[in-house]
Scaffold this active site. Sequence first.
Site, short mmCIF file in Angstrom:
data_model
loop_
_atom_site.label_atom_id
_atom_site.label_comp_id
_atom_site.label_asym_id
_atom_site.label_seq_id
_atom_site.Cartn_x
_atom_site.Cartn_y
_atom_site.Cartn_z
N ASN A 1 13.04 4.69 11.40
CA ASN A 1 13.16 3.45 10.62
C ASN A 1 14.47 2.86 10.32
O ASN A 1 14.66 1.52 10.55
CB ASN A 1 12.03 3.53 9.55
N LYS B 1 5.59 13.06 9.15
CA LYS B 1 5.57 11.63 9.35
C LYS B 1 6.86 11.24 8.63
O LYS B 1 7.69 10.28 9.18
CB LYS B 1 4.42 10.94 8.74
N ALA C 1 -0.17 -1.93 13.18
CA ALA C 1 -0.62 -3.03 13.00
C ALA C 1 0.32 -4.03 12.65
O ALA C 1 1.35 -3.77 12.52
CB ALA C 1 -1.50 -3.27 11.74
#
Length: 299
Positions: free
Chosen positions: A188, A180, A125
């Site tokens: 990241n 994950k 998102a």
Amino acid sequence: MKISLVGAGAIGNLWAGALAKQGHQLHLWRRQPGNTYTLNWQDVHSSREDTFCFDSNQPEQLANSDVIFITVKAFQVADAVTTLLPWLSADTPVIIMHNGMGTEDEVLSLLPDNPVLYATTAQAAFRPDPHSVRHTGNGPTYLGGVNPAGLACSGLAELLHTALPPCHWQTDIHEPQWQKLAINCAINPLTAIHQCRNGELSETRYADELTAVCHEVSAVMTAAGYPIDTVTLRQQVMAVIEATAANYSSMQQDVAHQRPTEIDAITGFLIRQANHFQIATPANTRLWQHIKDLEQHYD
């Protein structure tokens, strides 16, 4: 269902709109003051926006919720749970979703009687402004209990699956959490340090560092009981880089906007586990230190 969602960031807003579209009654618990919150929600498959007006910061609605859904960052979880305690019924399930790992023990100590569940998602998102969110990518969500009462709440996976499919119930939620975490350790910090989109990491100049990170992560995961070899993990990382090439990672966005990152719950958690197993992690430690230095030098 009556659902209270704690933390109206990009992922929180994504789930709030998706659940509201299914007819559930959403109530938001936010740090910002105000009794209502308007959200413009755009699906990944459509250019049309849905507009929702949610009640927010209503203790009575919090107390009457069928489920609490917490989507704050890892370092905010304990404080968020603590603020709920005066109104939270002991039989209300609490779902916690954040990047990284390491908050579980403190949450269980704060909620000794509640059904506690953790979720991890690959849904993506983007929040262009405080009242808008765009669904930018589909991916699986995994949900599982971390105490006996939570393990009895497998039906909540269907709640999430109907809103943003697919969602899978996991009897051991730590397995997808580790998977994950491994991807996040590789992508990241590098995207945050170099302020680039995920896809840029496919360039040759990042190849050696990605391999070193994956080698260390695979060793720690294997020691923790979730075996994976360096080559397989490296292939998984590259598949995510290619699939999300146009996306910015959450850590890149945090550094770009000079916000605290979740580095301690991602790379920091890995390093703490590595120390427990006496495994050296020089590549990940360098990335962790670089992000910590960036945070300390924000304007």
